[in-house]
Design an enzyme around this catalytic site. Structure first.
Site, PDB file in Angstrom:
ATOM      1  N   HIS A  62       1.158  -1.146  -0.112  1.00 55.64           N
ATOM      2  CA  HIS A  62       0.122  -0.179   0.177  1.00 55.64           C
ATOM      3  C   HIS A  62       1.013   1.396  -0.337  1.00 55.64           C
ATOM      4  CE1 HIS A  62      -3.156   2.863   1.060  1.00 55.64           C
ATOM      5  NE2 HIS A  62      -3.409   1.584   1.012  1.00 55.64           N
TER       6      HIS A  62
ATOM      7  N   ASP B 295      -7.568  -5.444   0.091  1.00 50.89           N
ATOM      8  CA  ASP B 295      -7.914  -6.710  -1.113  1.00 50.89           C
ATOM      9  C   ASP B 295      -8.068  -7.777  -0.787  1.00 50.89           C
ATOM     10  OD1 ASP B 295      -9.647  -4.591  -2.615  1.00 50.89           O
ATOM     11  OD2 ASP B 295      -7.749  -3.643  -3.195  1.00 50.89           O
TER      12      ASP B 295
HETATM   13  N1  CMC Z   1       4.360  -7.138  -4.852  1.00 51.42           N
HETATM   14  C1  CMC Z   1       5.851  -8.207  -4.751  1.00 51.42           C
HETATM   15  N2  CMC Z   1       6.376  -5.913  -4.544  1.00 51.42           N
HETATM   16  C2  CMC Z   1       5.589  -5.473  -4.316  1.00 51.42           C
HETATM   17  C3  CMC Z   1       3.943  -5.446  -4.429  1.00 51.42           C
HETATM   18  C4  CMC Z   1       3.364  -6.471  -4.075  1.00 51.42           C
HETATM   19  N3  CMC Z   1       2.452  -5.911  -4.367  1.00 51.42           N
HETATM   20  N4  CMC Z   1       3.831  -3.728  -3.981  1.00 51.42           N
HETATM   21  C5  CMC Z   1       5.147  -3.192  -3.837  1.00 51.42           C
HETATM   22  N5  CMC Z   1       5.505  -4.275  -3.955  1.00 51.42           N
HETATM   23  C6  CMC Z   1       7.778  -3.599  -4.108  1.00 51.42           C
HETATM   24  C7  CMC Z   1       7.980  -3.019  -5.660  1.00 51.42           C
HETATM   25  O1  CMC Z   1       8.730  -3.796  -6.769  1.00 51.42           O
HETATM   26  C8  CMC Z   1       9.125  -1.692  -5.021  1.00 51.42           C
HETATM   27  O2  CMC Z   1      10.028  -2.751  -5.336  1.00 51.42           O
HETATM   28  P1  CMC Z   1      11.977  -1.423  -5.611  1.00 51.42           P
HETATM   29  O3  CMC Z   1      11.922  -0.491  -4.286  1.00 51.42           O
HETATM   30  O4  CMC Z   1      12.449  -2.748  -5.168  1.00 51.42           O
HETATM   31  O5  CMC Z   1      11.179  -1.190  -6.894  1.00 51.42           O
HETATM   32  C9  CMC Z   1       8.708  -1.357  -3.964  1.00 51.42           C
HETATM   33  O6  CMC Z   1       7.588  -2.514  -3.308  1.00 51.42           O
HETATM   34  C10 CMC Z   1       7.765  -0.434  -3.763  1.00 51.42           C
HETATM   35  O7  CMC Z   1       6.396  -0.400  -4.352  1.00 51.42           O
HETATM   36  P2  CMC Z   1       5.821   0.414  -5.288  1.00 51.42           P
HETATM   37  O8  CMC Z   1       5.390  -0.040  -6.051  1.00 51.42           O
HETATM   38  O9  CMC Z   1       6.604   1.865  -5.781  1.00 51.42           O
HETATM   39  O10 CMC Z   1       5.078   1.358  -4.405  1.00 51.42           O
HETATM   40  P3  CMC Z   1       3.220   2.079  -4.302  1.00 51.42           P
HETATM   41  O11 CMC Z   1       3.613   3.262  -2.995  1.00 51.42           O
HETATM   42  O12 CMC Z   1       3.714   3.226  -5.654  1.00 51.42           O
HETATM   43  O13 CMC Z   1       2.589   0.796  -4.856  1.00 51.42           O
HETATM   44  C11 CMC Z   1       0.709  -0.339  -4.632  1.00 51.42           C
HETATM   45  C12 CMC Z   1       1.197   0.937  -3.999  1.00 51.42           C
HETATM   46  C13 CMC Z   1      -0.440  -0.217  -4.108  1.00 51.42           C
HETATM   47  C14 CMC Z   1       0.231   0.593  -6.428  1.00 51.42           C
HETATM   48  C15 CMC Z   1       1.202  -1.654  -4.685  1.00 51.42           C
HETATM   49  O14 CMC Z   1       1.811  -2.048  -3.689  1.00 51.42           O
HETATM   50  C16 CMC Z   1       0.859  -2.516  -5.596  1.00 51.42           C
HETATM   51  O15 CMC Z   1       0.548  -2.569  -7.242  1.00 51.42           O
HETATM   52  N6  CMC Z   1       0.108  -3.548  -4.696  1.00 51.42           N
HETATM   53  C17 CMC Z   1      -0.531  -4.475  -5.183  1.00 51.42           C
HETATM   54  C18 CMC Z   1      -2.109  -4.111  -6.297  1.00 51.42           C
HETATM   55  C19 CMC Z   1      -2.648  -3.880  -5.130  1.00 51.42           C
HETATM   56  O16 CMC Z   1      -2.615  -4.498  -4.256  1.00 51.42           O
HETATM   57  N7  CMC Z   1      -3.854  -2.577  -4.631  1.00 51.42           N
HETATM   58  C20 CMC Z   1      -4.461  -2.356  -3.777  1.00 51.42           C
HETATM   59  C21 CMC Z   1      -4.646  -1.576  -2.758  1.00 51.42           C
HETATM   60  S1  CMC Z   1      -4.728  -0.925  -0.966  1.00 51.42           S
HETATM   61  C22 CMC Z   1      -6.863  -1.274  -1.384  1.00 51.42           C
HETATM   62  C23 CMC Z   1      -6.826   0.844  -2.363  1.00 51.42           C
HETATM   63  O17 CMC Z   1      -6.678   1.271  -1.466  1.00 51.42           O
HETATM   64  O18 CMC Z   1      -6.871   0.875  -4.080  1.00 51.42           O
END
Ligand code: CMC
Length: 431
Positions: free
Chosen positions: A308, A366
């Site tokens: 998240h 989720d």
């Molecule tokens: N599985 C594997 N690696 C992950 C995941 C994951 N679910 N989420 C983040 N990472 C890693 C990512 O690869 C990155 O690694 P590095 O620093 O080595 O490049 C690091 O963690 C930070 O990720 P980010 O994408 O920069 O973080 P963000 O804050 O931009 O993204 C997120 C947040 C929710 C989009 C992401 O965690 C994600 O894609 N999760 C899966 C989708 C999901 O479950 N979304 C629902 C969110 S909660 C409901 C809502 O409010 O919508």
């Protein structure tokens, strides 16, 4: 907000720019950069708004480090266990918990608006049968502005109120009809003697040949899913609603924009993607393969329902959702549900893994919601529409707050331009 005596100083070459620091009731202070461009001829750069507060708000507070979520100051765990969705709607919209009389009046107002204009049924019929219910929701909610002309003038407080109530009241009908249409069953009209969650379940699962008797435990679980998704501060879809309405657009168009944004798998679409992932994993012994893929930088696969932007500790909504999953599956007599087993084992293995610990990746809301909705009989394509109908109140509360904010102006971010510098047009023959 409270103006503090603190200032932040930005030094660029030999120029010093003093910027005021403002304080909220909880959470970090903010550096007010509103006059930065005027004072320093410079922009700030923050893709994804990771360090930017886009507005002042008194609706929802999240402490991502501690895993805290408060609506108007009340912890989500208490609201999920002691309150119910329509009471939380009232709290989000009006700022305080209602008295008995206020709640009754609010529930009556919502209940009186559950039906859709009959001509809207033609809208549904215009879609292909295999349309995703989210596509139908974006279209139908946007189309409400063509049906409810008497609640589109945002300068009129009364019209804003009517539009708010209409959206909260009609969203379950729209979501249920999108579902019914997709499976070729007749649409079921709302029943105003039922509570909000029971009415939705009945509109989804009743057929003319056989009425659907709503189990109170399932209705409670449904209501809790609505409550847990009701609002979540300045997330992508809420920011979309605020940005769309900053131009003065009508509320139905703005909420349609919010639904469109929510659909993406990084946001609300993650519940559908998560259950599909759990099904694809299929058996517990395949979990390590998927954990390895999630950690592999060369593989775009992510563990859906994990991570998240704000929570760097447990998502408090996920805790309640997990308890609810156990309750619902026990009621339905499917405790040995394979998907739940995989979800629990996947969570355990991921939480013990260094990669997930270092990056502070925990299950989000989720992760378990899909297991519950699946057990209730919803297809995965309905998971995000259910999120949309739950979040509608949050979008509306934030929209109303924005319209009453004296500093509100059209949202207009700037950019760091990296394209070509000015150059002369070249005639096609000489290119
Ligand atoms: N599985 C594997 N690696 C992950 C995941 C994951 N679910 N989420 C983040 N990472 C890693 C990512 O690869 C990155 O690694 P590095 O620093 O080595 O490049 C690091 O963690 C930070 O990720 P980010 O994408 O920069 O973080 P963000 O804050 O931009 O993204 C997120 C947040 C929710 C989009 C992401 O965690 C994600 O894609 N999760 C899966 C989708 C999901 O479950 N979304 C629902 C969110 S909660 C409901 C809502 O409010 O919508």
């Amino acid at each position: 907000m409270v103006e503090t005596s603190k200032t932040a100083t930005l030094v660029i070459d030999d120029k010093r720019i003093e910027l005021p620091v403002q304080q909220g009731t909880c959470g970090p202070d903010v550096v007010d950069i509103g006059k930065l461009y005027a004072k320093g001829d410079i922009f700030t750069y923050d893709p994804g708004f990771t360090s930017t507060a886009s507005c002042e708000s008194s609706i929802t507070f999240i402490d991502g480090e501690e895993g805290i979520l408060l609506h108007r100051g009340y912890p989500i765990g208490q609201l999920a266990s002691k309150s119910h969705y329509l009471e939380v709607c009232y709290l989000l919209l009006y700022g305080e918990l209602p008295t008995t009389a206020e709640l009754e009046d609010f529930e009556n107002r919502v209940t009186a608006h559950t039906m859709l204009h009959e001509q809207m049924t033609y809208f549904f019929r215009g879609f292909r049968r295999d349309a995703h219910p989210m596509a139908i929701m974006v279209g139908v909610v946007g189309a409400m502005s063509a049906f409810y002309h008497d609640s589109t003038d945002i300068s009129d407080q009364w019209q804003r109120e009517v539009a708010s109530i209409r959206l909260i009241a009609k969203m379950p009908t729209i979501a249920a009809w999108a579902y019914k249409y997709s499976i070729g069953q007749p649409m079921v009209y709302p029943r105003n003697d039922l509570d909000y969650a029971s009415n939705f379940l009945r509109m989804c699962f009743s057929v003319p040949a056989e009425d659907y008797v709503v189990d109170p435990v399932l209705a409670r679980a449904m209501d809790r899913i609505f409550t847990l998704h009701a609002d979540h501060e300045q997330n992508a879809s809420t920011s979309t609603v605020r940005l769309a309405s900053s131009s003065g657009a009508n509320p139905f168009a703005c909420i349609a924009a919010g639904i469109a944004c929510l659909w993406g798998p990084a946001h609300g679409g993650a519940n559908q993607a998560c259950l599909e992932m759990l099904r694809e994993i299929g058996t517990v012994d395949r979990i390590p393969e998927y954990i390895a893929r999630a950690k592999d930088k060369e593989d775009p696969f992510r563990l859906m329902g994990f991570g998240h932007r704000v929570y760097k500790n447990f998502d408090p909504r996920a805790k309640v959702m997990k308890e609810s999953a156990d309750e619902v599956l026990e009621l339905l007599g499917v405790e040995d549900n394979e998907t739940l087993k995989i979800a629990k084992q996947l969570e355990k293995i991921a939480l013990e893994d260094d990669y997930f610990a270092e990056k502070k990746l925990y299950p989000n809301v989720d992760f378990y919601s899909g297991v519950i909705l699946d057990a209730m009989g919803f297809p995965t394509s309905m998971f995000t529409p259910i999120f949309s109908l739950s979040r509608t109140v949050g979008w509306i509360a934030q929209w109303k707050e924005m319209l009453n904010d004296p500093v509100q102006k059209i949202g207009r971010p700037r950019q760091l331009y990296t394209g070509a510098e000015s150059r002369d047009y070249v005639d096609i023959e000489t290119r």
